[in-house]
Design a protein around this motif. Structure first.
Motif, PDB file in Angstrom:
ATOM      1  N   VAL A 189       8.468  72.689  28.803  1.00 20.94           N
ATOM      2  CA  VAL A 189       7.061  72.298  28.866  1.00 20.94           C
ATOM      3  C   VAL A 189       6.406  72.958  30.080  1.00 20.94           C
ATOM      4  O   VAL A 189       7.004  73.027  31.162  1.00 20.94           O
ATOM      5  N   HIS A 201       7.729  74.273  24.193  1.00 23.01           N
ATOM      6  CA  HIS A 201       6.755  73.467  23.461  1.00 23.01           C
ATOM      7  C   HIS A 201       5.332  73.727  23.971  1.00 23.01           C
ATOM      8  O   HIS A 201       5.027  73.488  25.144  1.00 23.01           O
ATOM      9  N   ASN A 202       4.489  74.239  23.118  1.00 25.84           N
ATOM     10  CA  ASN A 202       3.051  74.371  23.387  1.00 25.84           C
ATOM     11  C   ASN A 202       2.738  75.079  24.705  1.00 25.84           C
ATOM     12  O   ASN A 202       1.920  74.608  25.507  1.00 25.84           O
ATOM     13  N   GLU A 222      14.261  73.650  19.153  1.00 27.20           N
ATOM     14  CA  GLU A 222      13.056  74.125  19.820  1.00 27.20           C
ATOM     15  C   GLU A 222      13.256  74.070  21.329  1.00 27.20           C
ATOM     16  O   GLU A 222      13.524  73.013  21.888  1.00 27.20           O
ATOM     17  N   HIS A 246       8.018  79.003  16.230  1.00 26.17           N
ATOM     18  CA  HIS A 246       7.826  77.942  15.242  1.00 26.17           C
ATOM     19  C   HIS A 246       6.372  77.536  15.100  1.00 26.17           C
ATOM     20  O   HIS A 246       5.981  76.950  14.088  1.00 26.17           O
ATOM     21  N   ASN A 254       5.388  77.446  20.392  1.00 25.23           N
ATOM     22  CA  ASN A 254       6.630  76.692  20.283  1.00 25.23           C
ATOM     23  C   ASN A 254       7.679  77.677  19.778  1.00 25.23           C
ATOM     24  O   ASN A 254       7.441  78.375  18.785  1.00 25.23           O
ATOM     25  N   ASN A 288      -0.428  78.110  22.611  1.00 24.10           N
ATOM     26  CA  ASN A 288       0.303  76.955  22.079  1.00 24.10           C
ATOM     27  C   ASN A 288       1.603  77.354  21.385  1.00 24.10           C
ATOM     28  O   ASN A 288       1.890  76.923  20.261  1.00 24.10           O
TER      29      ASN A 288
END
Length: 237
Positions: free
Chosen positions: A210, A18-19, A15, A54, A8, A6
């Motif tokens: 993503v 993401h994930n 950012e 992050h 980030n 996960n």
């Protein structure tokens, strides 16, 4: 060998990824694909320690390295072949290789250098030339060789084929496959999807930061045009 959980990551408050989660088995080639701006380079730079994480965690052989410095990660066995090669253009081939081994005992330099030359005999022939005088393909060989001087167990390769003739791409990919056979783990960011699928064991596709696809290279090839849609193209890979 490598696990992202996960994750980030990005630059300052921006950012870019993401994930993202994936696992890379030891002694395999893992292809990270996607259109321009997908977050591929940001992801491998986060693995290397050059981009802020992050959220989420990064593991190397079960050890959490999320907050480790980049220099510490080199010591743990991670090395990077950056996009655009980023050689020291005013240094010779030999001097670039020496720079790549700075984090390891100098007593092993000769052994490591001989290993690089065994993969890329052309570099031996040009070892006294300035890096700036090499062809694009030779520079990519040198960028790989410089990374190998750090004696990595995990090699991150960003855009290997960018700007290279097909023959030079073949030589560089052949070297990566030989490294895999010898037990090295490789994460490959590659714009040439067909060539990436030829050498990869597993594939992950990013789009706009993503994760949109993950599977084996064999499954990706079988998906054909469906897989191509994940890459943002309108034709079969």
């Amino acid at each position: 060998m490598l696990k992202l959980e996960n994750v980030n990551c990005g630059y300052g408050s921006v950012e870019a990824v993401h994930n993202v989660s994936f696992e890379v088995p030891s002694a395999s080639v893992f292809a990270l694909l996607g259109p321009n701006g997908a977050g591929k380079t940001s992801t491998i730079m986060a693995i290397m320690g050059h981009v802020d994480v992050h959220g989420g965690r990064i593991f190397l052989e079960g050890e959490d390295i999320t907050r480790r410095r980049a220099i510490d990660r080199v010591g743990l066995g991670i090395s990077l072949v950056p996009e655009g090669r980023q050689l020291f253009s005013d240094l010779t081939v030999d001097e670039n290789l020496t720079a790549g081994g700075y984090a390891r005992p100098i007593a092993r330099d000769a052994v490591k250098r001989d290993r690089v030359f065994s993969y890329f005999p052309r570099l031996f022939e040009r070892r006294t030339q300035l890096a700036a005088s090499l062809s694009g393909g030779e520079q990519q060989m040198l960028a790989i060789g410089r990374a190998l001087m750090a004696e990595p167990r995990l090699l991150l390769v960003d855009e290997l084929s960018l700007g290279l003739m097909p023959k030079m791409v073949d030589l560089c990919l052949a070297a990566l496959l030989q490294l895999k056979r010898e037990g090295m783990t490789i994460v490959l960011v590659e714009q040439n999807t067909a060539r990436a699928l030829d050498v990869a064991d597993q594939v992950c596709v990013l789009s706009s930061g993503v994760q949109v696809y993950q599977g084996t290279a064999t499954e990706a090839k079988a998906a054909g045009s469906m897989f191509a849609t994940f890459l943002g193209v309108n034709e079969s890979v």
